[in-house]
Design a protein around this motif. Structure first.
Motif, short mmCIF file in Angstrom:
data_model
loop_
_atom_site.label_atom_id
_atom_site.label_comp_id
_atom_site.label_asym_id
_atom_site.label_seq_id
_atom_site.Cartn_x
_atom_site.Cartn_y
_atom_site.Cartn_z
N ASP A 229 34.39 65.06 36.65
CA ASP A 229 35.18 65.43 37.83
C ASP A 229 36.22 64.33 38.04
O ASP A 229 35.87 63.15 38.13
CB ASP A 229 34.30 65.53 39.07
CG ASP A 229 33.55 66.85 39.16
OD1 ASP A 229 33.79 67.72 38.30
OD2 ASP A 229 32.72 67.00 40.06
N VAL B 226 40.50 74.79 40.95
CA VAL B 226 39.77 75.43 42.05
C VAL B 226 39.54 74.45 43.20
O VAL B 226 39.61 74.81 44.37
CB VAL B 226 38.43 76.00 41.53
CG1 VAL B 226 37.56 76.46 42.70
CG2 VAL B 226 38.67 77.15 40.57
N GLY B 227 39.26 73.20 42.88
CA GLY B 227 39.00 72.20 43.92
C GLY B 227 40.21 71.38 44.31
O GLY B 227 40.08 70.35 44.98
N LYS B 228 41.40 71.81 43.92
CA LYS B 228 42.61 71.00 44.14
C LYS B 228 42.84 70.69 45.61
O LYS B 228 43.26 69.58 45.96
CB LYS B 228 43.83 71.73 43.56
CG LYS B 228 45.11 70.91 43.61
CD LYS B 228 46.26 71.62 42.89
CE LYS B 228 47.55 70.82 42.95
NZ LYS B 228 48.66 71.48 42.21
N ASN C 2 41.30 72.94 35.56
CA ASN C 2 40.72 73.82 36.57
C ASN C 2 41.11 73.28 37.94
O ASN C 2 40.72 72.17 38.31
CB ASN C 2 39.19 73.84 36.41
CG ASN C 2 38.51 74.81 37.37
OD1 ASN C 2 39.01 75.09 38.45
ND2 ASN C 2 37.34 75.30 36.98
#
Length: 265
Positions: A87, A71-73, A69
C-alpha cells in the motif's frame, strides 16, 4: 551501510524515483514492528508512507511501473498491480464521524509532521516509522520500550476508542507476540465494550481478527482477555457456565476445555 530490508528491484526503483521527485519514503506499521521483534520480515503486507508529494504525483510515478488502483485515492492510498502486497499512502489524519467502522473524515496532508502522522496508529509498536533512504527509525511514542517490555499500549487515549476493532486487535496481538496489555489500554477496551461500540463492527472484520487470534500459538491468552473485558460473543461466554462430566473432563467447564483445545490445535 546495508539496508536491513531487502526489496525486489522494482520496489527499489520506485523508492528511488520518489526520492528523486522530492518525496520521502517511510515504512510504517507491521513491517517495521515485525523487523524489531523478529529481525526479519516476509513482505506479505507492506505499508509505505510518502511525504513531500501529492497524490497525483505519486500516481504518476507508480504508473510507470504498472497499473495503479485508485479506489482509495480519496483517502490518500494507491496500490500497484505488480506489487499487490504493498500500500502506497500519503500521511493523513482521521476523525470519527459516525458509528460504523469506516465512518471517518480523512484529511490527506503531504506536509504533515511525522509525529502527528504517527499519532493515528493504534499501539505504540505500530507507530514506529523507518525512513528508507536514511535508514533511520523514528519512535515518537516509545514503541521500542514497549517491545522490550513485551507490552501492548495504546498510542493516543483520546482517539483510541474511535476504532472499536482495536479491542480485537489487542487480543490477537497479545496472542501472536505473547505480550501483556497494559492496564490503561485494557480499561479503555473494557469501557468500549461497555458502551456497545463493538456492536458496530461488521462480521467480516470480526472474522478477520478472530482468524488471526486462532492462528496464533496460544489463542487462550486473547480469548481470556476478551472474556475478562466482556467482549466475547454470547455463544462463547456461556461456555464457562456449561459443565462437563468430570470423569471424562477433569478440567471442568466447556470454556476451560475450549481454551486447552485451541492452544493444542
Amino acid at each position: 551501510m546495508k539496508n536491513k530490508y531487502q526489496f525486489e528491484p522494482v520496489v527499489n526503483q520506485i523508492f528511488a524515483d520518489i526520492d528523486q521527485s522530492g518525496g520521502r519514503v517511510f515504512l510504517v506499521g507491521g513491517i517495521v514492528r515485525d523487523m524489531q521483534i523478529y529481525g526479519h520480515v516476509d513482505y506479505h503486507d507492506v505499508d509505505v508512507e510518502i511525504y513531500g508529494l501529492n497524490i497525483d504525483q505519486l500516481e504518476m510515478i507508480l504508473g510507470k511501473y504498472g497499473n495503479v488502483n485508485v479506489v482509495g485515492k480519496a483517502f490518500g492510498i494507491l496500490k500497484l498491480d505488480v506489487l499487490p502486497n504493498y500500500d502506497f499512502a500519503l500521511p493523513r489524519t482521521e476523525v470519527k464521524n459516525g458509528n460504523r467502522h469506516q465512518d471517518f473524515v480523512v484529511n490527506v496532508d503531504q506536509s504533515l509532521d511525522l509525529k502527528t502522522a504517527a499519532l493515528r496508529r493504534d499501539f505504540t509498536f505500530n507507530a514506529l516509522m523507518y525512513e528508507v533512504k536514511t535508514q533511520k527509525l523514528y519512535d515518537f511514542y516509545h514503541g521500542l520500550d514497549d517491545i522490550e517490555k513485551r507490552t501492548i499500549r495504546m498510542v493516543n487515549p483520546d482517539s483510541f476508542y474511535e476504532d472499536p476493532l482495536r479491542v480485537l486487535r489487542a487480543a490477537q496481538f497479545a496472542d501472536r507476540f505473547d505480550y501483556v496489555i497494559e492496564p490503561q489500554t485494557k480499561q479503555t477496551c473494557r469501557d468500549m465494550v461497555a458502551k456497545g461500540l463493538l456492536e458496530n463492527l461488521s462480521k467480516e472484520r470480526i472474522f478477520q481478527e478472530y482468524n488471526k487470534l486462532l492462528s496464533s500459538t496460544q489463542p487462550s491468552k486473547g480469548l481470556k482477555f476478551l472474556k475478562e473485558i466482556k467482549a466475547l460473543w454470547p455463544c462463547l461466554a456461556i461456555l464457562s457456565s456449561t459443565m462437563q462430566r468430570l470423569d471424562f473432563h477433569p478440567e471442568g467447564d466447556v470454556w476451560t476445555h475450549t481454551l486447552l483445545v485451541t492452544d493444542l490445535a
